[in-house]
Scaffold this motif. Structure first.
Motif, PDB file in Angstrom:
ATOM      1  N   GLY A  81       6.647 -38.047 -23.967  1.00 30.53           N
ATOM      2  CA  GLY A  81       6.158 -38.168 -25.341  1.00 30.53           C
ATOM      3  C   GLY A  81       7.211 -37.887 -26.393  1.00 30.53           C
ATOM      4  N   PHE A  82       8.425 -37.543 -25.959  1.00 34.19           N
ATOM      5  CA  PHE A  82       9.547 -37.374 -26.899  1.00 34.19           C
ATOM      6  C   PHE A  82      10.866 -37.474 -26.133  1.00 34.19           C
ATOM      7  N   PRO A  83      11.961 -37.823 -26.848  1.00 37.96           N
ATOM      8  CA  PRO A  83      13.265 -37.890 -26.180  1.00 37.96           C
ATOM      9  C   PRO A  83      13.743 -36.485 -25.790  1.00 37.96           C
ATOM     10  N   VAL A  84      14.453 -36.400 -24.671  1.00 40.33           N
ATOM     11  CA  VAL A  84      14.947 -35.093 -24.218  1.00 40.33           C
ATOM     12  C   VAL A  84      16.409 -34.942 -24.637  1.00 40.33           C
ATOM     13  N   GLY A  85      16.591 -34.505 -25.890  1.00 40.73           N
ATOM     14  CA  GLY A  85      17.923 -34.200 -26.413  1.00 40.73           C
ATOM     15  C   GLY A  85      18.236 -32.734 -26.142  1.00 40.73           C
ATOM     16  N   PRO A  86      19.393 -32.254 -26.691  1.00 36.02           N
ATOM     17  CA  PRO A  86      19.808 -30.870 -26.390  1.00 36.02           C
ATOM     18  C   PRO A  86      18.769 -29.809 -26.776  1.00 36.02           C
ATOM     19  N   ARG A  87      18.095 -29.969 -27.929  1.00 35.63           N
ATOM     20  CA  ARG A  87      17.129 -28.926 -28.343  1.00 35.63           C
ATOM     21  C   ARG A  87      15.890 -28.932 -27.468  1.00 35.63           C
ATOM     22  N   VAL A  88      15.439 -30.117 -27.066  1.00 41.85           N
ATOM     23  CA  VAL A  88      14.249 -30.205 -26.195  1.00 41.85           C
ATOM     24  C   VAL A  88      14.585 -29.666 -24.806  1.00 41.85           C
ATOM     25  N   SER A  89      15.786 -29.983 -24.333  1.00 38.83           N
ATOM     26  CA  SER A  89      16.216 -29.503 -23.021  1.00 38.83           C
ATOM     27  C   SER A  89      16.286 -27.970 -23.010  1.00 38.83           C
ATOM     28  N   LEU A  90      16.909 -27.417 -24.045  1.00 36.88           N
ATOM     29  CA  LEU A  90      17.025 -25.953 -24.138  1.00 36.88           C
ATOM     30  C   LEU A  90      15.640 -25.311 -24.246  1.00 36.88           C
ATOM     31  N   ARG A  91      14.799 -25.906 -25.074  1.00 38.82           N
ATOM     32  CA  ARG A  91      13.451 -25.388 -25.269  1.00 38.82           C
ATOM     33  C   ARG A  91      12.678 -25.342 -23.942  1.00 38.82           C
ATOM     34  N   ALA A  92      12.821 -26.406 -23.137  1.00 42.22           N
ATOM     35  CA  ALA A  92      12.104 -26.471 -21.854  1.00 42.22           C
ATOM     36  C   ALA A  92      12.603 -25.380 -20.903  1.00 42.22           C
ATOM     37  N   GLN A  93      13.918 -25.154 -20.906  1.00 43.35           N
ATOM     38  CA  GLN A  93      14.477 -24.106 -20.028  1.00 43.35           C
ATOM     39  C   GLN A  93      14.066 -22.715 -20.500  1.00 43.35           C
ATOM     40  N   LEU A  94      14.015 -22.529 -21.832  1.00 43.12           N
ATOM     41  CA  LEU A  94      13.639 -21.220 -22.379  1.00 43.12           C
ATOM     42  C   LEU A  94      12.156 -20.926 -22.170  1.00 43.12           C
ATOM     43  N   ALA A  95      11.303 -21.931 -22.450  1.00 44.67           N
ATOM     44  CA  ALA A  95       9.853 -21.700 -22.325  1.00 44.67           C
ATOM     45  C   ALA A  95       9.491 -21.412 -20.877  1.00 44.67           C
ATOM     46  N   THR A  96      10.176 -22.073 -19.941  1.00 44.23           N
ATOM     47  CA  THR A  96       9.913 -21.837 -18.517  1.00 44.23           C
ATOM     48  C   THR A  96      10.350 -20.431 -18.124  1.00 44.23           C
ATOM     49  N   ALA A  97      11.547 -20.058 -18.533  1.00 43.91           N
ATOM     50  CA  ALA A  97      12.027 -18.704 -18.239  1.00 43.91           C
ATOM     51  C   ALA A  97      11.148 -17.667 -18.928  1.00 43.91           C
ATOM     52  N   GLY A  98      10.590 -18.037 -20.079  1.00 42.30           N
ATOM     53  CA  GLY A  98       9.697 -17.129 -20.815  1.00 42.30           C
ATOM     54  C   GLY A  98       8.463 -16.791 -20.000  1.00 42.30           C
ATOM     55  N   THR A  99       7.935 -17.770 -19.281  1.00 41.13           N
ATOM     56  CA  THR A  99       6.758 -17.492 -18.453  1.00 41.13           C
ATOM     57  C   THR A  99       7.142 -16.653 -17.228  1.00 41.13           C
ATOM     58  N   VAL A 100       8.329 -16.901 -16.677  1.00 39.92           N
ATOM     59  CA  VAL A 100       8.794 -16.047 -15.567  1.00 39.92           C
ATOM     60  C   VAL A 100       8.921 -14.606 -16.053  1.00 39.92           C
TER      61      VAL A 100
END
Ligand SMILES: [Zn+2]
Length: 317
Positions: A81-100
């Motif tokens: 639903g959106f392009p995976v640029g640097p901010r989206v990529s970082l956000r995905a890695q951070l949000a995942t680590a946030g749940t861990v």
């Protein structure tokens, strides 16, 4: 010690305000938590981006590499639903680590919440439906792999079915996936969880809470759970753009109270993630997400950390 909340300023990938995904809800949620006195410095923890080794426990290695390198094929970006640029990529890695991180804090303190997460449409092969990585599946598999937990329960009450989580964990007997969702909501082709409850359009507070009250004892009675991940998506709300279940603010509050109270009373550590919410009135949406944290903080104060360290007699409170 206050309720532990995991947050990172880069959960917000800075989309345009008129984007279909209301990205500004993340900073507005933190503002709402500050206004409620829930975001003092000692309450907040910040994750580091998730290492690829964690992400590859749940996702195909080539998809993980594509996201990290910002080279996701356009076809998959369209499904996300959106392009995976640097901010989206970082956000995905951070949000995942946030749940861990929130899961680790939940194991230590009894309850903790990530101010993001619940990306439950991301499947093993790829992301989809505004979800890049499946944070709850990654956290479940990371904790299981390191032996921190042996039995994981996922309670997914987002209005959309938890197809990605079901896909990733279907061959993992140590994790049990439960989804209660709108029957006619996305995804059209659902992937069976271990237990699914599909609700009709316009279900409303009373019928919704009745179904939930009936199922919670069944879930907690199955096994001695080491942790429960709770996806508290607020797209069940009557004013949500994508939801169809017509819950009110009071209904949402009662839902969080029921879920959190139930697992607290059974001594099961609970990791809350915010899940979906898609109103155009983003401050109202952020306030709706804040309900999870308000209710969690109230329960945390009722039965503080020491409760988890006491003998089993207290588990029957
Ligand atoms: Zn949703």
């Amino acid at each position: 010690m206050p309720l532990q909340i995991v947050h990172h300023p880069d959960y917000d990938a800075g989309f345009a305000v008129n984007h279909r995904f209301p990205m500004s809800k993340y900073p507005l949620l933190m503002e709402a938590l500050r206004m409620r006195g829930l975001a003092a410095p000692e309450a907040l923890s910040m994750p580091e981006p998730a290492p690829a080794s964690w992400l590859k426990l749940a996702h195909a290695a080539d998809f993980v590499d594509q996201v990290i390198a910002c080279q996701v094929p356009e076809k998959i970006e369209r499904e996300i639903g959106f392009p995976v640029g640097p901010r989206v990529s970082l956000r995905a890695q951070l949000a995942t680590a946030g749940t861990v991180l929130a899961a680790r804090l939940a194991l230590k303190h009894g309850i903790a919440c990530n101010a993001a997460g619940g990306s439950h449409h991301a499947r093993r092969a790829q992301g989809a439906g505004f979800c890049t990585f499946n944070d709850v599946a990654v956290a479940s598999l990371a904790l299981l792999a390191e032996g921190t937990v042996e039995n994981v329960l996922i309670v997914d009450l987002d209005v959309h079915q938890g197809d990605g989580t079901a896909d990733i964990l279907k061959d993992e007997p140590r994790a049990f996936t439960f989804s209660m969702h709108g029957e006619r909501n996305y995804p059209v082709r659902k992937i069976a969880s271990d237990l699914d409850i599909a609700l009709p359009d316009g279900t409303g507070d009373d019928a919704y809470l009745e179904r939930l009250a009936a199922i919670l004892p069944e879930l907690s009675g199955q096994r001695s759970w080491d942790i429960v991940f709770y996806n508290a998506g607020v797209d069940v709300h009557a004013e949500d753009r994508l939801g169809r279940l017509a819950l009110s603010d009071d209904g949402l509050s009662a839902r969080e109270d029921m879920v959190i109270g139930h697992f607290r009373n059974h001594g099961v550590p609970l990791c809350g993630v915010i899940g979906g919410g898609y109103s155009t009135d983003v401050p109202a949406l952020a306030a709706r997400h804040a309900i999870l944290f308000e209710v969690a903080a109230r329960h945390y104060c009722l039965l503080p950390t020491a409760y988890y360290l006491l003998p089993t007699a207290y588990h029957f409170l």
